[in-house]
Design an enzyme around this catalytic site. Structure first.
Site, PDB file in Angstrom:
ATOM      1  N   SER A   1     -34.333 -48.336  77.254  1.00 45.62           N
ATOM      2  CA  SER A   1     -35.212 -49.250  76.813  1.00 45.62           C
ATOM      3  C   SER A   1     -35.295 -50.471  77.485  1.00 45.62           C
ATOM      4  CB  SER A   1     -34.977 -49.459  75.356  1.00 45.62           C
ATOM      5  OG  SER A   1     -33.761 -50.053  74.903  1.00 45.62           O
TER       6      SER A   1
ATOM      7  N   LYS B   1     -32.545 -56.375  73.108  1.00 47.45           N
ATOM      8  CA  LYS B   1     -33.773 -56.739  73.310  1.00 47.45           C
ATOM      9  C   LYS B   1     -33.837 -57.839  73.836  1.00 47.45           C
ATOM     10  CE  LYS B   1     -34.833 -52.605  71.183  1.00 47.45           C
ATOM     11  NZ  LYS B   1     -35.371 -51.255  72.170  1.00 47.45           N
TER      12      LYS B   1
END
Length: 299
Positions: A139, A184
């Site tokens: 990701s 993230k």
């Protein structure tokens, strides 16, 4: 006649001593042959009883003073350490005995003690300073690859300002994200309005278009349309590999609206520390430097 005979008898029994002869002193009475001059010299040479006692006490005080001075020097200097080392007790022997007992008690002795100390140090570092995490998915590609180990700085936001746009953060227990830790990139902070997307396919934050191409690796900014305002104390986060990341966009309808609480942030990912060939720093992106603050000031 009888009287004269009695006188003669007394004269024979006791010798006649002239009246002008000196009488012997009490000390001279022990010997009939003591010479008065010699006895006087002996008496003068020997100290009187009271003086002899005072001298002994003085000598004793002097000896005690010398001993006290020597003891003070030894206890404060090298002598004191030597005495402690050679005696049955003392600080030095006690310390060595304690360490020796601990080493003898532990399996492996000194090696186990050293390893245990290192583990305690690493535990304290992990709890309060920095902690390594392994990247579990794609990701955050291309910047972070699966299997990379990153070092998270836990003091980054405790000693300074909170997370900023462009920071790569690790967080946990976020509402809607599930259990575990996640990594993230921060796109919006409290008060920001984040919109996707403009006519050029770019995010707009507080009305300013953002060019994220440097770390998106060819992905579009987002295939999901959204228009959100980030609450105070929360973050809007996205993965760099937008096509393969489950992030704030996917939890907009969840409790918390897909936003991450600042209190849930473990720290800022500052380094890739493994594999060795990928050892490098993780720099916050400069793509968001021109974004104005919600009140119109540039942030």
């Amino acid at each position: 006649m009888d009287t004269e005979a009695q006188h003669l008898e007394r004269d024979r029994s006791s010798p006649h001593v002239p009246e002008d002869s000196p009488r012997p002193r009490s000390g001279e009475a022990r010997s009939r042959f003591a010479v008065p001059g010699d006895a006087r010299r002996d008496q003068d040479a020997a100290p009187e009883e009271g003086e002899d006692g005072a001298l002994a006490a003085a000598d004793g005080d002097a000896d005690a003073g010398d001993a006290g001075d020597a003891s003070g020097v030894e206890s404060e200097g090298d002598g004191g350490s030597e005495s402690a080392g050679e005696g049955d007790g003392g600080v030095e022997s006690e310390g060595e005995g304690g360490g020796g007992r601990l080493r003898d008690w532990l399996p492996g002795g000194s090696l186990t003690l050293t390893a245990g100390s290192c583990l305690v140090f690493l535990l304290l570092m992990t709890l309060f300073v920095a902690q390594p995490f392994t990247i579990p998915s794609t990701s955050m590609e291309p910047g972070l690859r699966t299997g990379d180990r990153v070092l998270v700085n836990k003091l980054a936001y405790r000693l300074g300002d909170g997370p900023a746009r462009g920071d790569v953060v690790v967080f946990q227990d976020a509402e809607g994200f599930g259990d575990g830790h996640f990594v993230k990139r921060v796109v919006g902070v409290g008060g920001d309005r984040v919109v996707c997307c403009d006519r050029d396919g770019r995010l707009r934050i507080n009305g300013r278009a953002v060019d994220e191409s440097a770390f998106l690796g060819g992905d579009a900014a987002s295939a999901v349309r959204f228009d959100v305002v980030v609450p105070d104390g929360r973050l809007f986060v996205l993965g760099d590999h937008r096509a393969a990341s489950s992030d704030s966009r996917d939890h907009l309808g969840s409790p918390g609206g897909g936003m991450v609480s600042v209190e849930d942030v473990t720290g800022r990912a500052d380094w890739i520390v493994w594999p060795a060939g990928r050892w490098t720093g993780i720099e916050p992106s400069g793509a968001y430097t021109g974004v104005p603050a919600p009140d119109g000031a540039h942030g």
